[in-house]
Design an enzyme around this catalytic site. Structure first.
Site, PDB file in Angstrom:
ATOM      1  N   SER A  64       0.800  -1.234   0.000  1.00  0.00           N
ATOM      2  CA  SER A  64       0.000   0.000   0.000  1.00  0.00           C
ATOM      3  C   SER A  64       0.828   1.277   0.000  1.00  0.00           C
ATOM      4  O   SER A  64       0.273   2.353  -0.232  1.00  0.00           O
ATOM      5  CB  SER A  64      -0.935   0.013   1.197  1.00  0.00           C
ATOM      6  N   LYS A  67       0.500   3.323  -3.033  1.00  0.00           N
ATOM      7  CA  LYS A  67      -0.662   4.210  -3.257  1.00  0.00           C
ATOM      8  C   LYS A  67      -0.251   5.686  -3.141  1.00  0.00           C
ATOM      9  O   LYS A  67      -0.822   6.554  -3.807  1.00  0.00           O
ATOM     10  CB  LYS A  67      -1.768   3.890  -2.246  1.00  0.00           C
ATOM     11  N   TYR A 188      -2.642  -2.144 -10.702  1.00  0.00           N
ATOM     12  CA  TYR A 188      -2.628  -1.964  -9.241  1.00  0.00           C
ATOM     13  C   TYR A 188      -1.845  -3.095  -8.559  1.00  0.00           C
ATOM     14  O   TYR A 188      -1.002  -2.842  -7.691  1.00  0.00           O
ATOM     15  CB  TYR A 188      -4.081  -1.897  -8.730  1.00  0.00           C
ATOM     16  N   TYR A 240      -4.008   3.023   7.717  1.00  0.00           N
ATOM     17  CA  TYR A 240      -5.265   2.262   7.743  1.00  0.00           C
ATOM     18  C   TYR A 240      -6.198   2.860   8.805  1.00  0.00           C
ATOM     19  O   TYR A 240      -6.173   4.067   9.049  1.00  0.00           O
ATOM     20  CB  TYR A 240      -4.998   0.770   8.011  1.00  0.00           C
ATOM     21  N   VAL A 258       1.233  -3.790   3.867  1.00  0.00           N
ATOM     22  CA  VAL A 258       1.232  -5.077   4.564  1.00  0.00           C
ATOM     23  C   VAL A 258       2.499  -5.902   4.323  1.00  0.00           C
ATOM     24  O   VAL A 258       2.671  -6.952   4.935  1.00  0.00           O
ATOM     25  CB  VAL A 258      -0.015  -5.929   4.236  1.00  0.00           C
TER      26      VAL A 258
END
Ligand code: GLU
Length: 308
Positions: A64, A67, A188, A240, A258
Site C-alpha cells: 500500500s 498508493k 494496481y 489504515y 502489509v
C-alpha cells in the site's frame, strides 16, 4: 557514532521488543513466507545525513505504500482538480479493502490511500502511463534504480485478488472508473508488488519532506503542492484505520503497507523508511510504529510539537 545514529539504534532496539506481539501478513500466500524477526530503519535528512540500522537492505514489496506514489504521480501529471473529481479526501475509518461506504454512502472512493481510491487513481493514469513508465517514475521518487517487479508476489496478488476486482467492477458500475477493469486492477497489483527496501522508502519520504526536491541532485521531482497534498492525506489516512491514533502518538505523515514497510516524512527534516514485517491487527508494522514513536519523541518530529 553521531547523535542521530545513536538515537536510531535505540529506536531499533525499542521497536524490536514488540515483534512477538504481531504476525506477518498471510492473506497472500507469498507474504506469509517472510521472517518476522526483521527490523530495519533508514533516516535520510534534508542536510544529507544517512543513517541505516538493522535490516535495511532486505527487499520486500511496497504494497500500500505504492498508493502514495501513484497519487503523487497522478497529481503531478493530471492536476488537483482532475484527481479529486474522482476520489474524495476523507478518512473512512474502514479497512483498506472495504467496499461498504463505497457501495452505500458514496459514488467516489473516500480517499486515494484505500484500495478503491488507489484503483481509481490508477485508472486515471493508465491511459497515458505504462507499467514501465510508472516504474521509472517510482525509481526516481525513491532514489532507487534497483526497484523491480517481484514476480512471485505479483502472481500471488493476481491469484487471490478477487476482492480488488470486485472493487474495480463496483467503481465501473457507478460510472466512476473509466477504461478496462481487469487491466486497471492488474496495474494496481503490479504497483503493490514492486520490491523496495527501507532505504528506498526513506528516499521517497525525503523528497516529500524536502518539498519535492532531491537534495542530492537539486532536481525538482514533484511540485510543492503535490508534496503538501500527499503528506496531508498520509497524516489523515496513511495508517489504515489506525491513522488517528498514529497521528496523536507519532504525528509524522506516514504510509504503511502489509509487506511491513512504512514510509514517513518529517517536514523539512528527514525521510524515514521502515521495514518490519510483523504486523498489528490493523496491518501496520508493529515494531515500526514503536520505533517511529521513539524517534518522534527523541527528535521532536511530531508535526504539532510547539517549538516554544
Ligand atoms: N496488495 C494489497 C491488496 O490490495 C495491498 C494491501 C496493503 O498493503 O494494504 O490487497
Amino acid at each position: 557514532m553521531t547523535m542521530l545514529q545513536e538515537t536510531a539504534e535505540k529506536a531499533l532496539q525499542h521497536g524490536k521488543q514488540f515483534i512477538p506481539q504481531g504476525k506477518v501478513a498471510d492473506y497472500i500466500p507469498e507474504l506469509g513466507k517472510v521472517d518476522p524477526n526483521q527490523l530495519g530503519l533508514c533516516l535520510l535528512t534534508t542536510d544529507k545525513e544517512k543513517i541505516c540500522c538493522g535490516d535495511v537492505d532486505h527487499r520486500f514489496t511496497m504494497q500500500s505504500v505504492s498508493k502514495t506514489a501513484t497519487l503523487a504521480i497522478a497529481l503531478q501529471e493530471l492536476g488537483f482538480d482532475e484527481v479529486f473529481s474522482h476520489v474524495m479526501m476523507e478518512p473512512s475509518g474502514d479497512a483498506f479493502n472495504s467496499i461498504l461506504k463505497l457501495d452505500l454512502a458514496s459514488n467516489r472512493p473516500y480517499n486515494p490511500l484505500l484500495n478503491a481510491g488507489a484503483i481509481e487513481v490508477i485508472s486515471l493514469l493508465s491511459p497515458t502511463s505504462s507499467f514501465d513508465e510508472l516504474l521509472s517514475y517510482i525509481r526516481v521518487l525513491c532514489m532507487d534504480t534497483d526497484i523491480v517487479l517481484d514476480e512471485d508476489v505479483y502472481q500471488s496478488e493476481y491469484l487471490t485478488g478477487n476482492r480488488n476486482r470486485a472493487i474495480g467492477y463496483l467503481l465501473k458500475s457507478k460510472g466512476v472508473l473509466q477504461g478496462d477493469v481487469l487491466k486497471t486492477v492488474d496495474l494496481y497489483f503490479k504497483m503493490c508488488s514492486l520490491s523496495v527496501n527501507a532505504r528506498s522508502l526513506a528516499g521517497f519520504g525525503l523528497i516529500l519532506a524536502n518539498g519535492g526536491i532531491d537534495p542530492y541532485s537539486g532536481r525538482r521531482i514533484l511540485d510543492g503542492w503535490v508534496c503538501r497534498t500527499v503528506k496531508t492525506l498520509m497524516l489523515t489516512c496513511g495508517m489504515y484505520d489506525g491513522s488517528g491514533e498514529f497521528a496523536v502518538r507519532v504525528g509524522i505523515p506516514a504510509k504503511s503497507g502489509v509487506g511491513g514497510g512504512i514510509m514517513a516524512s518529517a517536514d523539512n527534516r528527514m525521510g524515514i523508511g521502515v521495514f518490519g514485517p510483523s504486523l498489528d491487527d490493523k496491518g501496520n508494522s508493529i515494531s515500526g510504529i514503536q520505533a517511529l514513536e521513539y524517534l518522534s519523541h527523541e527528535l521532536n518530529l511530531h508535526i504539532f510539537e510547539s517549538q516554544r
